[in-house]
Scaffold this active site. Sequence first.
Site, PDB file in Angstrom:
ATOM      1  N   ARG A  41      87.263  29.051  47.589  1.00  0.00           N
ATOM      2  CA  ARG A  41      88.701  28.812  47.915  1.00  0.00           C
ATOM      3  C   ARG A  41      88.877  27.232  48.546  1.00  0.00           C
ATOM      4  O   ARG A  41      89.916  26.647  48.355  1.00  0.00           O
ATOM      5  CB  ARG A  41      89.458  29.749  48.653  1.00  0.00           C
ATOM      6  N   GLU A  71      83.460  37.328  58.652  1.00  0.00           N
ATOM      7  CA  GLU A  71      84.266  38.481  59.098  1.00  0.00           C
ATOM      8  C   GLU A  71      84.065  39.896  58.202  1.00  0.00           C
ATOM      9  O   GLU A  71      83.876  40.822  58.788  1.00  0.00           O
ATOM     10  CB  GLU A  71      85.818  38.256  58.825  1.00  0.00           C
TER      11      GLU A  71
HETATM   12  O1  LIG Z   1      85.674  31.756  59.511  1.00  0.00           O
HETATM   13  P1  LIG Z   1      84.875  32.691  58.912  1.00  0.00           P
HETATM   14  O2  LIG Z   1      84.802  34.335  59.463  1.00  0.00           O
HETATM   15  O3  LIG Z   1      83.536  32.236  58.321  1.00  0.00           O
HETATM   16  O4  LIG Z   1      85.722  32.874  57.559  1.00  0.00           O
HETATM   17  C1  LIG Z   1      86.352  32.109  56.590  1.00  0.00           C
HETATM   18  C2  LIG Z   1      85.677  32.098  55.067  1.00  0.00           C
HETATM   19  O5  LIG Z   1      85.857  33.170  54.642  1.00  0.00           O
HETATM   20  C3  LIG Z   1      86.262  33.013  53.416  1.00  0.00           C
HETATM   21  O6  LIG Z   1      85.383  32.835  52.498  1.00  0.00           O
HETATM   22  P2  LIG Z   1      84.584  33.872  51.527  1.00  0.00           P
HETATM   23  O7  LIG Z   1      83.241  33.910  51.617  1.00  0.00           O
HETATM   24  O8  LIG Z   1      85.493  35.217  51.406  1.00  0.00           O
HETATM   25  O9  LIG Z   1      84.758  33.185  49.977  1.00  0.00           O
HETATM   26  P3  LIG Z   1      85.980  32.685  48.839  1.00  0.00           P
HETATM   27  O10 LIG Z   1      86.243  31.383  49.422  1.00  0.00           O
HETATM   28  O11 LIG Z   1      84.571  32.588  47.735  1.00  0.00           O
HETATM   29  O12 LIG Z   1      86.695  33.689  48.454  1.00  0.00           O
HETATM   30  C4  LIG Z   1      87.113  31.753  53.551  1.00  0.00           C
HETATM   31  O13 LIG Z   1      87.512  31.236  52.307  1.00  0.00           O
HETATM   32  C5  LIG Z   1      86.342  30.872  54.472  1.00  0.00           C
HETATM   33  O14 LIG Z   1      85.679  30.116  53.829  1.00  0.00           O
HETATM   34  N1  LIG Z   2      91.437  37.832  56.791  1.00  0.00           N
HETATM   35  C1  LIG Z   2      91.087  36.885  55.932  1.00  0.00           C
HETATM   36  N2  LIG Z   2      91.918  36.446  54.799  1.00  0.00           N
HETATM   37  C2  LIG Z   2      91.486  35.606  53.827  1.00  0.00           C
HETATM   38  N3  LIG Z   2      90.370  35.039  53.951  1.00  0.00           N
HETATM   39  C3  LIG Z   2      89.526  35.188  54.777  1.00  0.00           C
HETATM   40  N4  LIG Z   2      88.506  34.723  55.014  1.00  0.00           N
HETATM   41  C4  LIG Z   2      87.947  35.516  56.206  1.00  0.00           C
HETATM   42  N5  LIG Z   2      88.933  36.424  56.758  1.00  0.00           N
HETATM   43  C5  LIG Z   2      90.011  36.332  55.762  1.00  0.00           C
END
Ligand SMILES: O=P(O)(O)OC[C@H]1O[C@H](OP(=O)(O)OP(=O)(O)O)[C@H](O)[C@@H]1O
Ligand SMILES: Nc1ncnc2[nH]cnc12
Length: 172
Positions: A59, A96
């Site tokens: 994202r 998370e």
């Molecule tokens: O601060 P944190 O606890 O590390 O979480 C934040 C990350 O979690 C999500 O990524 P995700 O790995 O879900 O990937 P995506 O963007 O591919 O959906 C979001 O896009 C951030 O990169």
């Molecule tokens: N609660 C949340 N919503 C969307 N993206 C996330 N990445 C990590 N935690 C998230």
Amino acid sequence: MTSLENLIRAVPDFPKPGVTFRDITPLLADGAAFARCIDALVEPWQGSAVQAVCGVESRGFIFAAAMAQKLGAGFIPLRKPGKLPPPVMHADYQLEYGTDRLEARVDTLRAGERVVLVDDVLATGGTLGAARNLLGQLGAELVGASVVIELLALQGRKLWPKNVPLHALLHY
Ligand SMILES: O=P(O)(O)OC[C@H]1O[C@H](OP(=O)(O)OP(=O)(O)O)[C@H](O)[C@@H]1O
Ligand SMILES: Nc1ncnc2[nH]cnc12
């Protein structure tokens, strides 16, 4: 004009029980709002001589690539494991809801290149911390970071150095 905040959908118990997922897809689907979001993200970095914007897969890519265009800078992808051809450097982190690794090509940046790091969400801060670690390994000069959403309860900002600017557009 719909506020950016009203275009983030809260989805309870996704992707697992107890997590409130902040869904950015309504914001992305609204062209005018998406443009305002990019304008607001680049605003702090205008005049900072940024040479590259680094986006976190997946994202983060959406916002980082658009910001790079506005700033007249390059775009550098920090990718999930196994996506980039070698040689790569890596940094591991906790999410998370899981664990993961980020990788970047070793030849992706020139030493001392001025970069801004971008992601959509700051939650626990693990991802942004790993990305910062990776950029350090690559010899980048980290000008700062931007996220669209900061989840305050998870206190991710505590892991971020106080002397490096970290901007968030929306707070929950
Ligand atoms: O601060 P944190 O606890 O590390 O979480 C934040 C990350 O979690 C999500 O990524 P995700 O790995 O879900 O990937 P995506 O963007 O591919 O959906 C979001 O896009 C951030 O990169
Ligand atoms: N609660 C949340 N919503 C969307 N993206 C996330 N990445 C990590 N935690 C998230």
